[in-house]
Scaffold this motif. Structure first.
Motif, short mmCIF file in Angstrom:
data_model
loop_
_atom_site.label_atom_id
_atom_site.label_comp_id
_atom_site.label_asym_id
_atom_site.label_seq_id
_atom_site.Cartn_x
_atom_site.Cartn_y
_atom_site.Cartn_z
N TYR A 210 -0.51 -18.29 -11.21
CA TYR A 210 0.58 -19.21 -11.25
C TYR A 210 0.31 -20.44 -10.32
O TYR A 210 0.42 -21.68 -10.03
N LEU A 211 -0.21 -19.97 -8.98
CA LEU A 211 -0.19 -20.55 -7.68
C LEU A 211 -1.56 -21.59 -7.88
O LEU A 211 -1.77 -22.64 -7.62
N GLY A 212 -2.45 -20.85 -8.57
CA GLY A 212 -3.83 -21.74 -8.59
C GLY A 212 -3.85 -22.58 -9.70
O GLY A 212 -4.52 -23.65 -9.50
N ARG A 213 -3.12 -22.38 -10.69
CA ARG A 213 -2.81 -23.46 -11.60
C ARG A 213 -2.06 -24.57 -11.14
O ARG A 213 -2.05 -25.61 -11.55
N LEU A 214 -1.04 -24.12 -10.45
CA LEU A 214 -0.11 -25.22 -9.75
C LEU A 214 -1.00 -25.97 -8.94
O LEU A 214 -0.69 -27.48 -8.81
N ALA A 215 -1.78 -25.40 -7.98
CA ALA A 215 -2.65 -26.37 -7.28
C ALA A 215 -3.68 -27.11 -7.99
O ALA A 215 -3.98 -28.38 -7.52
N GLU A 216 -3.86 -27.20 -9.12
CA GLU A 216 -4.60 -27.78 -10.21
C GLU A 216 -3.88 -29.36 -10.01
O GLU A 216 -4.73 -30.50 -9.97
N LEU A 217 -2.68 -29.45 -10.38
CA LEU A 217 -2.04 -30.53 -10.55
C LEU A 217 -1.97 -31.46 -9.14
O LEU A 217 -2.25 -32.55 -9.16
N TYR A 218 -1.84 -30.57 -7.93
CA TYR A 218 -1.97 -31.32 -6.78
C TYR A 218 -3.46 -31.87 -6.56
O TYR A 218 -3.75 -32.93 -5.97
N GLY A 219 -4.56 -31.12 -7.03
CA GLY A 219 -5.58 -31.52 -7.02
C GLY A 219 -6.03 -32.80 -7.72
O GLY A 219 -6.72 -33.65 -7.14
N MET A 220 -5.39 -32.86 -8.74
CA MET A 220 -5.52 -34.15 -9.63
C MET A 220 -5.32 -35.40 -8.91
O MET A 220 -5.75 -36.48 -9.24
N VAL A 221 -4.13 -35.18 -7.99
CA VAL A 221 -3.47 -36.49 -7.27
C VAL A 221 -3.98 -36.46 -6.03
O VAL A 221 -3.49 -37.42 -5.49
N ASN A 222 -4.82 -35.71 -5.71
CA ASN A 222 -5.46 -35.70 -4.03
C ASN A 222 -4.23 -35.39 -3.32
O ASN A 222 -4.38 -36.07 -1.96
N ASP A 223 -3.44 -34.48 -3.60
CA ASP A 223 -2.35 -34.29 -2.52
C ASP A 223 -3.00 -32.89 -1.52
O ASP A 223 -2.87 -31.77 -2.16
N ARG A 224 -3.68 -33.44 -0.75
CA ARG A 224 -4.49 -32.44 0.19
C ARG A 224 -3.61 -31.19 0.48
O ARG A 224 -3.91 -30.04 0.43
N LYS A 225 -2.59 -31.56 1.13
CA LYS A 225 -1.63 -30.38 1.73
C LYS A 225 -1.25 -29.62 0.91
O LYS A 225 -1.21 -28.43 1.04
N GLN A 226 -0.58 -29.84 -0.25
CA GLN A 226 0.04 -28.93 -1.42
C GLN A 226 -1.34 -28.25 -2.11
O GLN A 226 -1.22 -27.13 -2.38
N PHE A 227 -2.30 -29.06 -2.25
CA PHE A 227 -3.68 -28.31 -2.80
C PHE A 227 -3.96 -27.06 -2.03
O PHE A 227 -4.02 -26.06 -2.66
N ILE A 228 -4.12 -27.35 -0.93
CA ILE A 228 -4.72 -26.33 -0.14
C ILE A 228 -3.72 -25.17 0.34
O ILE A 228 -4.03 -24.12 0.11
N GLU A 229 -2.52 -25.76 0.39
CA GLU A 229 -1.41 -24.67 0.51
C GLU A 229 -1.17 -23.42 -0.47
O GLU A 229 -1.00 -22.51 -0.40
N CYS A 230 -1.17 -24.37 -1.73
CA CYS A 230 -0.95 -23.44 -3.13
C CYS A 230 -2.18 -22.31 -3.08
O CYS A 230 -2.08 -21.32 -3.57
N MET A 231 -3.49 -22.85 -2.77
CA MET A 231 -4.56 -21.99 -2.74
C MET A 231 -4.57 -20.90 -1.57
O MET A 231 -5.03 -19.64 -1.88
N LYS A 232 -4.19 -21.42 -0.52
CA LYS A 232 -3.69 -20.33 0.46
C LYS A 232 -3.02 -19.34 0.02
O LYS A 232 -2.96 -18.24 0.23
N LEU A 233 -1.86 -19.82 -0.74
CA LEU A 233 -0.75 -18.51 -1.12
C LEU A 233 -1.24 -17.80 -1.98
O LEU A 233 -1.09 -16.54 -2.00
#
Length: 372
Positions: A210-233
């Motif tokens: 779930y977290l990995g796929r959620l990160a995809e959305l943040y990656g699409m809009v280049n939200d660095r903080k949320q993208f990395i945080e989701c993948m860290k979790l």
């Protein structure tokens, strides 16, 4: 329980492909090693197995593909899939076909004309062809392939149109993720987030997935903080999962963050038994790391290796085709930074359409900057 496909050699030297139920790819491989098997090749990874485990439709019984056939189907083109189905269907219909052949021989031998019913029965010989065409070109699997092709080229409205038709065949989570990505691609990030957050507490979807796929959305809009945080979790939720570790490393590399940690993650992944797709993606990740570290010749070698390995699978896999173009794009950046602008332009032209269609501004800007 997730299903893993692996090929291994037993203590008597017999090599075969197996279908293994296990909690993780590493567990599947370790169990086989403990049983005395060697030279193990893992064909799918944890992410693939977990996603497949969610699918509502599972083919089982005597007509289910063998493990070797399942491996063959992983990279099968439409034509290859048609031929595979044709062979399998004719084998299933073999006794009826033999009876029809016997009828033909008998009629020829006694020189008796065919009745209408007998002609109809003879036409049944073509039934496997019809079924194979339907399965290869008009089945739900092919519609899903069409959806993934649309997603890999940013045809977001097409994704939204196709997804509802696949409900009940492809797992709901995967389709919801694709819909969420499509909404995000159309500029509706909040709607996309809302779509995928429906699964935040789902008992069926692993938290790391779930977290990995959620990160995809943040990656699409280049939200660095949320993208990395989701993948860290996600990585914390699935320690030792190479697919998640590699995704976390990519999140860091994409935004040139914490390169030592990215390098550590990649090194840990290299020590594990990897599925074939992860093996093919590893040079790509190592290439981005080398590029970010300024080791340009090493990056060049990695990206060329990545293109070579991924191209072998790309003919039938939209996501793999995407990664081939991503390798080419990073090769363009690498050559531009090396000052080899002719080579840079060559690879940029190969990847440009994909980059612009998906609005990959980070690579586009990096390439333009390297040309100056």
């Amino acid at each position: 329980m997730p299903v893993y496909l692996l090929t291994a050699t037993d203590q008597h030297g017999k090599r075969d492909t197996h279908r293994v139920n296990a909690e993780s790819a590493q567990e599947a491989c370790s169990d086989f090693e403990a049983k005395g098997y060697g030279d193990i090749v893992l064909h799918n990874d944890d992410a693939f197995a977990a996603a497949a485990d969610l699918n509502p439709v599972k083919v089982e019984g005597e007509h289910a593909p063998t493990p070797a056939e399942m491996v063959q189907l992983l990279d099968q083109s439409n034509v290859g899939f048609f031929l595979f189905l044709l062979k399998k269907l004719y084998w299933q219909f073999r006794w009826g076909i033999l009876a029809l052949i016997g009828l033909l021989v008998l009629k020829w031998y006694i020189n008796t004309p065919f009745s209408t019913l007998e002609l109809i029965l003879c036409s049944l010989y073509l039934v496997p062809v019809v079924l194979a065409v339907r399965g290869a070109y008009f089945s739900s699997a092919r519609k899903y392939h069409q959806l993934m092709q649309a997603a890999s080229w940013g045809r977001w409205q097409e994704v939204l149109d196709l997804a509802p038709r696949l409900r009940g065949v492809i797992n709901d989570f995967e389709l919801s993720v694709q819909e969420a990505c499509a909404l995000t691609g159309l500029g509706r990030l909040e709607a996309g987030l809302e779509r995928i957050r429906e699964y935040a507490d789902s008992p069926d979807v692993p938290r790391w997935m779930y977290l990995g796929r959620l990160a995809e959305l943040y990656g699409m809009v280049n939200d660095r903080k949320q993208f990395i945080e989701c993948m860290k979790l996600a990585c914390e939720d699935a320690p030792g999962n190479p697919a998640v570790q590699l995704d976390y490393a990519y999140a860091l590399l994409k935004f040139q963050e914490n390169l030592p940690l990215a390098q550590k993650l990649i090194s840990e992944v290299e020590q594990q038994q990897l599925g074939e797709m992860l093996e093919a993606l590893l040079p790509h990740m190592k290439g981005i790391l080398a590029l970010n570290q300024g080791h340009l010749r090493e990056a060049e070698e990695c990206f060329l290796s990545g293109v070579s390995q991924l191209s072998q699978k790309a003919a039938s896999q939209p996501l793999t085709q995407y990664f081939v173009d991503l390798n080419r794009a990073y090769l363009a950046v690498t050559y531009a930074e090396l000052g080899d602008f002719k080579a840079a332009e060559k690879f940029y032209q190969l990847a440009e359409s994909r980059l612009k269609t998906l609005d990959n501004s980070l690579i586009l800007e990096r390439y333009q900057s390297a040309l100056k």
